[in-house]
Design an enzyme around this catalytic site. Structure first.
Site, PDB file in Angstrom:
ATOM      1  N   PRO A  10       0.795  -1.228   0.000  1.00  9.03           N
ATOM      2  CA  PRO A  10       0.000   0.000   0.000  1.00  9.03           C
ATOM      3  C   PRO A  10       0.827   1.278   0.000  1.00  9.03           C
ATOM      4  CG  PRO A  10      -0.856  -1.525   1.625  1.00  9.03           C
ATOM      5  CD  PRO A  10       0.399  -2.140   1.068  1.00  9.03           C
ATOM      6  N   ASN A  11       0.345   2.225  -0.797  1.00  5.95           N
ATOM      7  CA  ASN A  11       0.869   3.598  -0.875  1.00  5.95           C
ATOM      8  C   ASN A  11       2.211   3.723  -1.583  1.00  5.95           C
ATOM      9  OD1 ASN A  11      -1.336   4.884   0.564  1.00  5.95           O
ATOM     10  ND2 ASN A  11      -0.589   3.761   2.342  1.00  5.95           N
ATOM     11  N   ARG A  18       5.176  11.130  -2.288  1.00  2.00           N
ATOM     12  CA  ARG A  18       4.791  10.842  -0.907  1.00  2.00           C
ATOM     13  C   ARG A  18       5.940  11.147   0.062  1.00  2.00           C
ATOM     14  NH1 ARG A  18       4.623   4.695   1.443  1.00  2.00           N
ATOM     15  NH2 ARG A  18       3.694   5.220   3.450  1.00  2.00           N
ATOM     16  N   TYR A  23      10.938   9.306   1.976  1.00  2.00           N
ATOM     17  CA  TYR A  23      11.009   8.248   0.961  1.00  2.00           C
ATOM     18  C   TYR A  23      11.788   8.641  -0.296  1.00  2.00           C
ATOM     19  CZ  TYR A  23       7.528   6.017   3.901  1.00  2.00           C
ATOM     20  OH  TYR A  23       6.881   5.445   4.963  1.00  2.00           O
ATOM     21  N   ASN A  74       8.357  -5.330  -0.340  1.00  2.00           N
ATOM     22  CA  ASN A  74       8.139  -4.147   0.486  1.00  2.00           C
ATOM     23  C   ASN A  74       6.639  -4.089   0.733  1.00  2.00           C
ATOM     24  OD1 ASN A  74       7.874  -1.751   1.798  1.00  2.00           O
ATOM     25  ND2 ASN A  74       9.074  -0.538   0.340  1.00  2.00           N
ATOM     26  N   ALA A  77       2.900  -0.521   4.993  1.00  2.00           N
ATOM     27  CA  ALA A  77       2.351  -0.581   6.352  1.00  2.00           C
ATOM     28  C   ALA A  77       1.842  -1.971   6.721  1.00  2.00           C
ATOM     29  CB  ALA A  77       1.235   0.445   6.499  1.00  2.00           C
ATOM     30  N   HIS A  80       3.595  -4.160   9.319  1.00  2.00           N
ATOM     31  CA  HIS A  80       3.417  -4.002  10.754  1.00  2.00           C
ATOM     32  C   HIS A  80       2.073  -4.539  11.254  1.00  2.00           C
ATOM     33  CE1 HIS A  80       6.773  -1.435   9.820  1.00  2.00           C
ATOM     34  NE2 HIS A  80       6.004  -0.585   9.160  1.00  2.00           N
ATOM     35  N   ASP A  87       1.481 -15.657   7.027  1.00  2.00           N
ATOM     36  CA  ASP A  87       0.972 -16.996   6.715  1.00  2.00           C
ATOM     37  C   ASP A  87       1.201 -17.364   5.248  1.00  2.00           C
ATOM     38  OD1 ASP A  87       0.129 -17.547   9.283  1.00  2.00           O
ATOM     39  OD2 ASP A  87      -1.990 -17.146   8.902  1.00  2.00           O
ATOM     40  N   GLU A  98      12.717  -9.102   2.813  1.00  2.00           N
ATOM     41  CA  GLU A  98      11.919  -7.936   3.214  1.00  2.00           C
ATOM     42  C   GLU A  98      12.753  -6.678   2.984  1.00  2.00           C
ATOM     43  OE1 GLU A  98      10.746  -8.118   7.337  1.00  2.00           O
ATOM     44  OE2 GLU A  98      10.201  -5.997   7.390  1.00  2.00           O
ATOM     45  N   HIS A 100      12.752  -2.208   2.937  1.00  2.00           N
ATOM     46  CA  HIS A 100      12.124  -0.920   3.217  1.00  2.00           C
ATOM     47  C   HIS A 100      13.044   0.178   2.713  1.00  2.00           C
ATOM     48  CE1 HIS A 100       9.122  -2.894   5.658  1.00  2.00           C
ATOM     49  NE2 HIS A 100      10.105  -3.579   6.218  1.00  2.00           N
ATOM     50  N   LEU A 101      12.428   1.205   2.159  1.00  2.00           N
ATOM     51  CA  LEU A 101      13.195   2.381   1.738  1.00  2.00           C
ATOM     52  C   LEU A 101      13.770   3.097   2.947  1.00  2.00           C
ATOM     53  CD1 LEU A 101      10.387   3.331  -0.677  1.00  2.00           C
ATOM     54  CD2 LEU A 101      12.728   3.013  -1.476  1.00  2.00           C
ATOM     55  N   SER A 102      12.929   3.288   3.957  1.00  2.00           N
ATOM     56  CA  SER A 102      13.336   4.035   5.157  1.00  2.00           C
ATOM     57  C   SER A 102      13.868   3.068   6.211  1.00  2.00           C
ATOM     58  CB  SER A 102      12.138   4.810   5.707  1.00  2.00           C
ATOM     59  OG  SER A 102      11.117   3.920   6.130  1.00  2.00           O
ATOM     60  N   ARG A 107      12.227   5.181  13.211  1.00  2.00           N
ATOM     61  CA  ARG A 107      10.973   5.934  13.056  1.00  2.00           C
ATOM     62  C   ARG A 107      10.006   5.610  14.205  1.00  2.00           C
ATOM     63  NH1 ARG A 107       8.779   5.281   7.200  1.00  2.00           N
ATOM     64  NH2 ARG A 107       7.500   7.028   7.918  1.00  2.00           N
ATOM     65  N   ARG A 111       6.404   1.125  13.833  1.00  2.00           N
ATOM     66  CA  ARG A 111       7.097   0.557  12.658  1.00  2.00           C
ATOM     67  C   ARG A 111       8.227  -0.395  13.063  1.00  2.00           C
ATOM     68  NH1 ARG A 111       5.001   3.771   8.481  1.00  2.00           N
ATOM     69  NH2 ARG A 111       4.525   5.870   9.212  1.00  2.00           N
TER      70      ARG A 111
HETATM   71  C1  DQA Z   1       8.045   1.359   4.198  1.00  2.00           C
HETATM   72  C2  DQA Z   1       8.021   1.598   5.708  1.00  2.00           C
HETATM   73  C3  DQA Z   1       6.631   1.344   6.265  1.00  2.00           C
HETATM   74  O1  DQA Z   1       6.615   1.560   7.659  1.00  2.00           O
HETATM   75  C4  DQA Z   1       5.627   2.284   5.613  1.00  2.00           C
HETATM   76  O2  DQA Z   1       4.333   2.010   6.082  1.00  2.00           O
HETATM   77  C5  DQA Z   1       5.686   2.236   4.129  1.00  2.00           C
HETATM   78  C6  DQA Z   1       6.991   2.191   3.482  1.00  2.00           C
HETATM   79  C7  DQA Z   1       9.416   1.728   3.585  1.00  2.00           C
HETATM   80  O3  DQA Z   1       9.673   1.304   2.471  1.00  2.00           O
HETATM   81  O4  DQA Z   1      10.194   2.459   4.212  1.00  2.00           O
HETATM   82  O5  DQA Z   1       4.675   2.326   3.453  1.00  2.00           O
HETATM   83  O6  DQA Z   1       7.825  -0.014   3.952  1.00  2.00           O
END
Ligand code: DQA
Length: 143
Positions: A10-11, A18, A23, A74, A77, A80, A87, A98, A100-102, A107, A111
């Protein structure tokens, strides 16, 4: 290796616009292009997907697991919150990195917990689009 599946939650379709201070300015298309170039140089097929819907990610993880294709995930959210993604990884035996950009650990405390990590082969966070490239290198080196 048949293909590498890169799955985005998502997002992440909003990347580039964003919260750029967190990011960065690269769009998801930019990240796909970076990965596509590396995969093409190795003669590996890239499957690159994004969805704002948890069920799509569940189905795509199952698909990759059944195909024995490595996954870079990735989950945004959903990282979390989603027992369903945990599963899906366990149930399909998908080999997942796994990403993550950040740096999620620097944070908000919500998270800091990941439902993905216990089912993942490894975790890379905090390097922007390079997180994805490092995951790709890990797949090329190790899998
Ligand atoms: C994220 C970190 C997550 O906490 C956040 O909800 C995202 C992006 C990252 O790539 O840093 O949507 O996965």
């Amino acid at each position: 290796m048949t293909a590498i599946h890169v799955l985005n939650g998502p997002n992440l379709n909003l990347l580039g616009k964003r919260e750029p201070a967190i990011y960065g300015s690269a769009s998801l298309d930019d990240i796909r292009d970076l990965l596509q170039a590396r995969c093409a140089a190795r003669g590996v097929t890239l499957v690159f997907r994004q969805s704002n819907h948890e069920g799509d990610l569940v189905s795509w993880i199952q698909e990759a697991g059944q195909a024995k294709a490595p996954v870079i995930l990735n989950a945004g959210a959903l990282t979390h919150t989603s027992i369903a993604l945990y599963d899906a990884i366990k149930g399909s035996e998908a080999s997942v990195i796994e990403v993550h950009l950040s740096n999620v650990h620097a944070r908000e405390s919500f998270r800091h917990h990941s439902y993905i990590s216990p089912a993942a082969r490894g975790v890379i966070a905090g390097f922007g689009p390079t997180s994805y490239l490092l995951a790709l290198d890990a797949i090329f080196e190790k899998l």
